[in-house]
Design an enzyme around this catalytic site. Structure first.
Site, short mmCIF file in Angstrom:
data_model
loop_
_atom_site.label_atom_id
_atom_site.label_comp_id
_atom_site.label_asym_id
_atom_site.label_seq_id
_atom_site.Cartn_x
_atom_site.Cartn_y
_atom_site.Cartn_z
N SER B 11 0.82 -1.22 0.00
CA SER B 11 0.00 0.00 0.00
C SER B 11 0.85 1.26 0.00
O SER B 11 0.41 2.31 -0.48
CB SER B 11 -0.95 0.01 1.20
N ASP B 179 -0.06 7.03 10.29
CA ASP B 179 -0.80 6.12 11.14
C ASP B 179 0.13 5.04 11.68
O ASP B 179 -0.31 3.96 12.04
CB ASP B 179 -1.94 5.47 10.35
N HIS B 182 1.69 4.25 7.14
CA HIS B 182 1.70 4.94 5.85
C HIS B 182 2.34 6.33 5.97
O HIS B 182 2.33 6.94 7.03
CB HIS B 182 0.28 5.04 5.31
#
Lengths: 230, 230
Positions: B11, B179, B182
Site C-alpha cells: 500500500s 498512522d 503509511h
C-alpha cells in the site's frame, strides 16, 4: 497488461504530476486498473504537436494502443501573434485543422477508438511580459476554445469546455489559475473531475476496468493464497 | 520509447500517487524522460508478491524491461503473527528468501540490470486493532529491515535503509508516518529523495536520460520548426 491512458498536451499536461496535479490524481484514481502515461510538452502548440506525434504514441502495429487520450492544446496556439510569445501562435483556422489532423492520426494508428476520450480544450492564458501587454488574453483563448469544440464535434470525439466551465465560478481567475495560464490546486481538481466524468461516459471507470490482481478485500484471511491461483 | 521505472510494493507504493506522494513526485521529476509505472498492491507481502510477479512485469521476450525497479515490501510481512493481521505475516527467514527470489526473477527476466536500482526496505508499522495490542511493532519492522539489507547485499542490488534513516530525525513517528505505517507528506519527501539519490548513483538521472523531444529552451523562436526535423 493494464490499459493505458495517454495525456498529450503542453505545460498544463507536463506539470500535471506536480503535487495535487490532475495527472497524478488520475494515476491515483486508476492505481490498480490503468496506467496514465504523461506526454506533456511545455510550450508546444498544435503545429509542433503534429510534428512529433509519431514519436509520442505507440506505433499502430505495436498492439499497445491506449484506451483513451487527452489532447490538451490551445494555450500556446492562442498566444497573441505580435508579442514575445508570438512564435508559439498558431492562426485560428490552422489550430482547428491541426486538431482534426491529430484526431485523424490517433484514429488511424488505433490510438483512439471511435468512442475514445479525446479532450482538447483551451482556456484563459494572460501572462504579462515586460512590455506590460499580455501575451495571452481570455478573449483569444475563448475563440480557440470555440474552434476546439467545433473540431471535436466534427471528429465525433468527446470534448470538455473548460473555458466556459471555469468561468461559471465567481473568482475563477485566481481560484483556478496560478498565473493566468497554469492550474492551481482547485483548477487541477476541476480538470480531474471533468476528465474522470468524460472517461466514465466513454465506459472507462473503476466499475468497468478490472483490477489487475486480487484486491485486498478479496483475499481470504483463512486461505490467502487461494485467490492467487487463477 | 521512454525508459520505464517500475514501483513494486504494497500500500505504501499503491498510494504513492496521492497528493505529494513519492510516486507522483518521481513522475513529475522524470516528466520528460521516463515513465513511472505504478505497481502497488495494498496488503500484499513478499509471499503474495512472488505469486503474482509474472503478471506484474513485462515478459522477458517483450523487450520492454524497465531500467529500474523499486521493490518495497516488508510492512505486511512484519505484522505480528497472532493478531488480526497475522495472515499477512511472513516469517523472517522466508521474507529474506522471498526478496532473493524476487530479485532473481527480475534479473532472469531482464527486468533488473545487474546495476539496477531495487530498493526493498521495511519500516515502522504499528497500527492498533480493537484489542489495543499492536498489529505491527517498530522492533519487528527493524528485524525485517535488517534482513532486507542483508538480502540486497547478497543479491548485489542497491538498498535504502529507511527504517534507520527515518529514525535519525527527532519526532520521526508523527513527522513521517500518518498512522504508524503509511507516509505523511514529509515521509513521502524522504522516500522520494532517497529513491532519486539511489537512481542517480545507478546512473539514472535527468543528466543521463535524454529528454524524449526538444525541450522548450531548445526551440529557436526564429525558426521553431527546425528542431523537430530530427
Amino acid at each position: 497488461m493494464r490499459p493505458k491512458i495517454y495525456l498529450f498536451g503542453d505545460s498544463i499536461t507536463e506539470e500535471s504530476f506536480s503535487p495535487g496535479g490532475w495527472g497524478s490524481s488520475l494515476s491515483h484514481h486508476f492505481a490498480r486498473t490503468a496506467d496514465v502515461m504523461l506526454r506533456g510538452y511545455s510550450g508546444y502548440n498544435t503545429r509542433w504537436a503534429l510534428k512529433v506525434k509519431e514519436r509520442v504514441f505507440p506505433a499502430a502495429e505495436s498492439g499497445d494502443a491506449p484506451v483513451a487520450v487527452t489532447v490538451f492544446f490551445g494555450a500556446n496556439d492562442a498566444a497573441v501573434p505580435d508579442r514575445c510569445s508570438g512564435f508559439q501562435h498558431v492562426p485560428l483556422d490552422e489550430y482547428k485543422q491541426n486538431l482534426h489532423d491529430i484526431v485523424a492520426f490517433l484514429k488511424r494508428t488505433g490510438n483512439l477508438r471511435s468512442d475514445g476520450s479525446s479532450q482538447p480544450y483551451s482556456k484563459d492564458p494572460y501572462i504579462n511580459n515586460l512590455s506590460g501587454l499580455p501575451e495571452r488574453t481570455n478573449e483569444s483563448a475563448g475563440r480557440y476554445a470555440k474552434q476546439c469544440l467545433a473540431a471535436a464535434a466534427e471528429c465525433g470525439v468527446p470534448v470538455i469546455d473548460l473555458w466556459t466551465k471555469m468561468q461559471q465560478s465567481p473568482g475563477w481567475q485566481k481560484a483556478y489559475l496560478r498565473d493566468g495560464l497554469h492550474l492551481t490546486g482547485d483548477g487541477n481538481k476541476v480538470v480531474f473531475e471533468e476528465v474522470i466524468g468524460q472517461l466514465q461516459e466513454g465506459g472507462i471507470s473503476l466499475e468497468t476496468l478490472p483490477a489487475d490482481l486480487p484486491l485486498w478485500a478479496e483475499i481470504d484471511p483463512n486461505d490467502p493464497l487461494k485467490c492467487f491461483e487463477k
